[in-house]
Design an enzyme around this catalytic site. Sequence first.
Site, short mmCIF file in Angstrom:
data_model
loop_
_atom_site.label_atom_id
_atom_site.label_comp_id
_atom_site.label_asym_id
_atom_site.label_seq_id
_atom_site.Cartn_x
_atom_site.Cartn_y
_atom_site.Cartn_z
N GLU A 1 -10.72 3.56 4.12
CA GLU A 1 -9.83 4.34 3.26
C GLU A 1 -10.18 4.03 1.80
OE1 GLU A 1 -5.69 3.71 4.34
OE2 GLU A 1 -5.84 5.25 5.91
N HIS B 1 -3.93 13.68 1.10
CA HIS B 1 -4.12 12.76 2.24
C HIS B 1 -2.92 12.86 3.19
CE1 HIS B 1 -5.14 9.22 4.57
NE2 HIS B 1 -3.99 8.66 4.26
N ARG C 1 -7.94 3.41 13.75
CA ARG C 1 -7.07 4.56 14.00
C ARG C 1 -6.45 4.55 15.39
NH1 ARG C 1 -6.01 5.61 8.92
NH2 ARG C 1 -7.85 6.24 7.74
N GLU D 1 -9.37 3.78 -1.87
CA GLU D 1 -8.12 3.64 -2.62
C GLU D 1 -8.40 2.98 -3.97
OE1 GLU D 1 -4.82 2.05 -0.54
OE2 GLU D 1 -5.41 2.91 1.40
N LYS E 1 -4.21 -2.23 10.48
CA LYS E 1 -4.59 -2.34 9.06
C LYS E 1 -4.85 -3.78 8.62
CE LYS E 1 -3.45 1.96 7.64
NZ LYS E 1 -4.31 2.83 6.84
N GLU F 1 -9.83 12.09 8.18
CA GLU F 1 -9.68 13.44 7.62
C GLU F 1 -11.00 14.20 7.67
OE1 GLU F 1 -7.22 13.13 3.72
OE2 GLU F 1 -7.86 11.10 4.28
N ASP G 1 0.84 -1.19 0.00
CA ASP G 1 0.00 0.00 0.00
C ASP G 1 0.88 1.25 0.00
OD1 ASP G 1 -2.37 1.35 -0.06
OD2 ASP G 1 -2.73 1.26 2.10
N GLN H 1 -3.72 1.96 15.33
CA GLN H 1 -2.66 2.50 14.47
C GLN H 1 -1.84 3.58 15.19
OE1 GLN H 1 -4.28 4.31 10.92
NE2 GLN H 1 -2.29 4.73 10.02
N ASP I 1 -9.20 0.08 2.39
CA ASP I 1 -8.16 -0.32 3.35
C ASP I 1 -8.64 0.05 4.76
OD1 ASP I 1 -5.75 -1.07 4.49
OD2 ASP I 1 -4.79 0.85 4.08
N THR J 1 -8.97 -6.03 4.30
CA THR J 1 -8.93 -5.08 3.19
C THR J 1 -9.93 -5.60 2.16
OG1 THR J 1 -6.57 -4.69 3.56
CG2 THR J 1 -7.46 -3.98 1.43
CA CA Z 1 -4.08 2.80 3.11
#
Ligand code: CA
Length: 434
Positions: free
Chosen positions: A205, A140, A243, A207, A259, A380, A133, A246, A239, A263
């Site tokens: 996420e 971002h 948080r 992507e 993570k 975000e 990834d 993480q 993904d 996925t």
């Molecule tokens: Ca990602």
Amino acid sequence: MAVRGGGDPPARRRCWVESANDPEGDFPLENLPFGLYEDDRQRRHTCLAIGDQVLDLQGCNVAGLLNVTQIVGLGPRGLGHMEPWRAREIRHRAAELLSDPEVRDRVEPHLIPQQDVKMLPPFGVGGIGDYTDFYASIHHATNVGRLFRPDTPLLPNYKWVPIGYHGRASSIVISGTEVRRPCGQTKPPEASTPMFGLSRMLDYELEVGFFIGEGSTLGDTIPLEQAEKHIFGLCLVNDWSARDIQAWEYQPLGPFLGKSFATTISPWVVTLEALEPYRVPAAKRAEGDPQPLLYLYSERDQERGGYDINLEVWLATAKMRTAGEAPVRVSRGNMKDLYWTLAQMVTHHASNGCNLRPGDLLATGTVSGATPDSVGSLLERTKRGAEPLMLPNGESRKFLEDGDEVILRGWCEREGYPRIGFGECRGIVGVTRV
Ligand code: CA
């Protein structure tokens, strides 16, 4: 007006599968993305999407319809043995079959409604060998950096090196698979010691993934001008990210258990050939930004390295679904804003001699734009929960709740050309049982 590839729009052929001619559909004759489905006897078939149907390529081949030089990649292992050039040959032949009324009677038995088939990961279950990834959206990277380092959101390496990390291939699941909220170690800022329990800051996420179709040899590199011929095609990727896990674990080695629990990918691989008319120049670098180092720079890649793909995130809470309410769009962005091109990511990945293998999945990293409604994660969007997202039914979200369904969509449009799309990448956050 940006320069685009593809020249004048070609004359369009009509498809005898009527749903393929819907101007709002994702799968016209010009798309024909590849996938893999399992029939009710657990047999796997490589297939193409056309309108609201799938075309069983194995069935067509057995019936002598494909008429291509040599068939590999049509077996139960999915696309892992089909090089990108062979995929082109098969797409062209399929387009002939699907636009020629003379062969309709012979081809029709190999069409199945999409709603009746169970799609599998396109390179087979377990067929994705490695998953990498990247972090290619500067918006971002800046948004996330600002939350943690308001004065220096972007680290000094960002504009020089396509940042990435090795993800986990074993937990990649196909669209529609329930995703369980992970447990993990977290340490809220006010706590003196960490604790172990369910993540309270689950996020998506948005992507774009790109599958490797032709591998490289260990020790060899991939020159920038050769990079795209290694790519089979693109899909959508969610993904999922915890948080809170993480934030506590990521230093100094980067993402790990926050993570790797899941996925989600969309089932259809849209080929670079189908995306050709929607290419645009690579995003222009800001005044004063460094030019990429030579191994990551070519005029051709700068002129054609971007893809104009609209990308959206939709959300349906359990309460909305119970009330029969439609999902709401919570983000709309575009892949053309990425700081690094697909070719640059492939070339950089192999620049140390690391070999890529057919079926490897690389992903762009969260695709975010410059505006608040074009960011690809709740982290975000809600400023890490400080500004909750308000939904039309009165609910609000800092992060995902149990029962929330996240739906990613992507499509391309250009005047004179048909719309082509990726279908959907869906996942519901499973209700937690403790
Ligand atoms: Ca990602």
